[in-house]
Design a protein around this motif. Structure first.
Motif, PDB file in Angstrom:
ATOM      1  N   HIS A 220       0.841  -1.197   0.000  1.00 62.18           N
ATOM      2  CA  HIS A 220       0.000   0.000   0.000  1.00 62.18           C
ATOM      3  C   HIS A 220       0.879   1.252   0.000  1.00 62.18           C
ATOM      4  O   HIS A 220       2.008   1.230   0.497  1.00 62.18           O
ATOM      5  N   PRO A 221       0.383   2.335  -0.535  1.00 63.94           N
ATOM      6  CA  PRO A 221       1.151   3.589  -0.514  1.00 63.94           C
ATOM      7  C   PRO A 221       1.269   4.104   0.922  1.00 63.94           C
ATOM      8  O   PRO A 221       0.642   3.562   1.842  1.00 63.94           O
ATOM      9  N   SER A 222       2.047   5.151   1.094  1.00 69.90           N
ATOM     10  CA  SER A 222       2.192   5.711   2.431  1.00 69.90           C
ATOM     11  C   SER A 222       0.831   6.145   2.955  1.00 69.90           C
ATOM     12  O   SER A 222      -0.022   6.649   2.200  1.00 69.90           O
ATOM     13  N   GLY A 223       0.611   5.931   4.233  1.00 69.61           N
ATOM     14  CA  GLY A 223      -0.677   6.275   4.805  1.00 69.61           C
ATOM     15  C   GLY A 223      -0.771   5.815   6.251  1.00 69.61           C
ATOM     16  O   GLY A 223       0.230   5.449   6.874  1.00 69.61           O
ATOM     17  N   THR A 224      -1.999   5.813   6.763  1.00 70.48           N
ATOM     18  CA  THR A 224      -2.261   5.455   8.157  1.00 70.48           C
ATOM     19  C   THR A 224      -3.086   4.175   8.222  1.00 70.48           C
ATOM     20  O   THR A 224      -4.122   4.070   7.562  1.00 70.48           O
ATOM     21  N   LEU A 225      -2.624   3.236   9.028  1.00 71.38           N
ATOM     22  CA  LEU A 225      -3.307   1.959   9.185  1.00 71.38           C
ATOM     23  C   LEU A 225      -3.801   1.835  10.622  1.00 71.38           C
ATOM     24  O   LEU A 225      -3.041   1.999  11.567  1.00 71.38           O
ATOM     25  N   PHE A 226      -5.089   1.558  10.757  1.00 69.27           N
ATOM     26  CA  PHE A 226      -5.682   1.370  12.080  1.00 69.27           C
ATOM     27  C   PHE A 226      -5.942  -0.122  12.300  1.00 69.27           C
ATOM     28  O   PHE A 226      -6.734  -0.732  11.582  1.00 69.27           O
ATOM     29  N   LEU A 227      -5.260  -0.681  13.271  1.00 71.32           N
ATOM     30  CA  LEU A 227      -5.450  -2.080  13.625  1.00 71.32           C
ATOM     31  C   LEU A 227      -6.114  -2.146  15.003  1.00 71.32           C
ATOM     32  O   LEU A 227      -5.525  -2.582  15.995  1.00 71.32           O
ATOM     33  N   LEU A 228      -7.348  -1.712  15.047  1.00 65.71           N
ATOM     34  CA  LEU A 228      -8.089  -1.643  16.298  1.00 65.71           C
ATOM     35  C   LEU A 228      -9.190  -2.706  16.291  1.00 65.71           C
ATOM     36  O   LEU A 228      -8.958  -3.816  15.830  1.00 65.71           O
ATOM     37  N   GLU A 229     -10.386  -2.360  16.789  1.00 64.27           N
ATOM     38  CA  GLU A 229     -11.474  -3.330  16.742  1.00 64.27           C
ATOM     39  C   GLU A 229     -11.789  -3.719  15.304  1.00 64.27           C
ATOM     40  O   GLU A 229     -12.134  -4.854  14.997  1.00 64.27           O
ATOM     41  N   SER A 230     -11.680  -2.737  14.426  1.00 65.86           N
ATOM     42  CA  SER A 230     -11.795  -2.985  12.991  1.00 65.86           C
ATOM     43  C   SER A 230     -10.511  -2.498  12.330  1.00 65.86           C
ATOM     44  O   SER A 230      -9.737  -1.754  12.924  1.00 65.86           O
ATOM     45  N   VAL A 231     -10.286  -2.956  11.110  1.00 66.31           N
ATOM     46  CA  VAL A 231      -9.051  -2.630  10.401  1.00 66.31           C
ATOM     47  C   VAL A 231      -9.380  -1.774   9.185  1.00 66.31           C
ATOM     48  O   VAL A 231     -10.229  -2.141   8.362  1.00 66.31           O
ATOM     49  N   TRP A 232      -8.745  -0.615   9.074  1.00 67.88           N
ATOM     50  CA  TRP A 232      -8.913   0.200   7.878  1.00 67.88           C
ATOM     51  C   TRP A 232      -7.641   0.989   7.603  1.00 67.88           C
ATOM     52  O   TRP A 232      -6.821   1.195   8.494  1.00 67.88           O
ATOM     53  N   PHE A 233      -7.545   1.426   6.351  1.00 64.90           N
ATOM     54  CA  PHE A 233      -6.336   2.100   5.891  1.00 64.90           C
ATOM     55  C   PHE A 233      -6.708   3.384   5.161  1.00 64.90           C
ATOM     56  O   PHE A 233      -7.627   3.390   4.337  1.00 64.90           O
ATOM     57  N   ILE A 234      -6.009   4.467   5.464  1.00 64.84           N
ATOM     58  CA  ILE A 234      -6.240   5.747   4.805  1.00 64.84           C
ATOM     59  C   ILE A 234      -4.938   6.204   4.143  1.00 64.84           C
ATOM     60  O   ILE A 234      -3.969   6.523   4.842  1.00 64.84           O
ATOM     61  N   PRO A 235      -4.865   6.189   2.818  1.00 62.22           N
ATOM     62  CA  PRO A 235      -3.657   6.681   2.130  1.00 62.22           C
ATOM     63  C   PRO A 235      -3.434   8.163   2.431  1.00 62.22           C
ATOM     64  O   PRO A 235      -4.383   8.912   2.671  1.00 62.22           O
TER      65      PRO A 235
END
Length: 243
Positions: A220-235
Motif C-alpha cells: 500500500h502507498p504511504s498512509g495510516t493503518l488502524f489495527l483496532l477493533e476494525s481494520v482500515w487504511f487511509i492513504p
C-alpha cells in the motif's frame, strides 16, 4: 649307644618381608609431598582465561562477576558457582564454564538478544531486552535494525507491555517497525512508524495479534493503518484531500 642328634638348621640369611603398611605409608608420604609441591608451584595457577559469546557485557565485567583472575588456584575454581553467578546478570541467558587441567578456564556465555532500543530525551540509545528490561547502563553506539521506542519514560508500564508484545512478533514483521511512540490521550494505544512509510495505530494488549495483518498492507502507498477493533487504511493523499 650313640644318640642321634638332629641336624642343625641355620636361620642365618633369612629376612622377614616388610609389612604391607610400610609400602602404603611410603606411597602416601610421597604422594602428599607431590601434591603439596604442585599446589605451591606455578603449574597449578590459572594462566589462561578465554571468554566467548559476549557482546553487551565486557570480558572485564564477566571476570569481576565470576570473581576469577589469572594466578588463582586451578583447584579453587567452582564451575557451577561461576555459572549461576553469571546468569544473575540481566544480559546473560546462560553460561557454561569449562576447565582444562592444569591452568586454563573457558567461559562461554549466551546473551539475551535486544528486541528494541530506547531513545532517551538526550537522544541516547539503550538496548531493551525481550522481558522489557531497559539496559540504561549500556549505551548502543549504532542504531540496530530493531524498533526504537521514543517519547517514553523508562518507568512507563505500557512501554514494557508493548515490548513484551513486540517480542512475540516474527522477526520479519518486527524489523519493519521503525519507531514506537505513545499516543496522546490514548494510554492503551501505540503509534508505530514503519519502514514502508506507514503510521500504524494498535492497542498494546493485542499488538502481537493485530500486527500479523500488517504484511497484507506492505504494498500500500504511504498512509495510516488502524489495527483496532476494525481494520482500515487511509492513504496519505486521501487524507490530504479530506483536509
Amino acid at each position: 649307644m650313640v644318640e642321634r642328634v638332629p641336624p642343625f638348621r641355620s636361620r642365618v640369611g633369612k629376612k622377614r618381608s616388610p609389612a604391607p603398611w610400610m609400602f602404603a605409608f611410603i606411597f602416601l608420604f610421597f604422594t602428599g609431598m607431590f601434591i603439596v609441591l604442585f599446589l605451591r608451584s606455578p603449574l597449578s595457577k590459572i594462566e589462561r582465561i578465554d571468554i566467548v559469546g559476549n557482546h553487551l557485557v565486557s570480558s572485564g565485567e564477566i571476570l569481576h562477576k565470576a570473581k576469577i583472575f589469572k594466578g588463582i588456584s586451578y583447584f579453587g575454581v567452582n564451575r557451577e558457582h561461576i555459572e549461576k553467578s553469571l546468569e544473575t546478570m540481566p544480559e546473560i541467558k546462560n553460561a557454561t564454564v569449562t576447565t582444562t587441567f592444569p591452568n586454563q578456564i573457558y567461559i562461554q556465555v549466551q546473551e539475551k538478544t535486544p528486541v528494541a532500543m530506547f531513545r532517551s530525551s538526550y537522544q541516547e540509545l539503550f538496548p531493551i531486552l525481550s522481558d522489557g528490561t531497559i539496559l540504561l547502563n549500556r549505551t548502543a553506539s549504532v542504531e540496530a535494525s530493531v524498533p526504537v521506542f521514543e517519547g517514553w519514560k523508562p518507568s512507563n508500564s505500557t512501554l514494557r507491555q508493548a515490548v513484551l508484545q513486540l517480542a512475540k512478533l516474527p522477526g520479519s514483521i518486527r524489523r519493519e517497525c521503525e519507531t514506537v511512540r505513545p499516543v496522546s490521550g490514548q494510554a492503551d494505544q501505540v503509534e508505530i512508524d514503519s519502514k514502508r512509510k506507514h503510521r500504524i495505530f494498535v492497542r498494546v494488549r493485542n499488538l502481537s495479534e493485530m500486527m500479523l495483518y500488517y504484511p497484507s498492507f506492505y504494498k500500500h502507498p504511504s498512509g495510516t493503518l488502524f489495527l483496532l477493533e476494525s481494520v482500515w487504511f487511509i492513504p496519505d493523499h486521501k487524507a490530504k484531500e479530506g483536509a
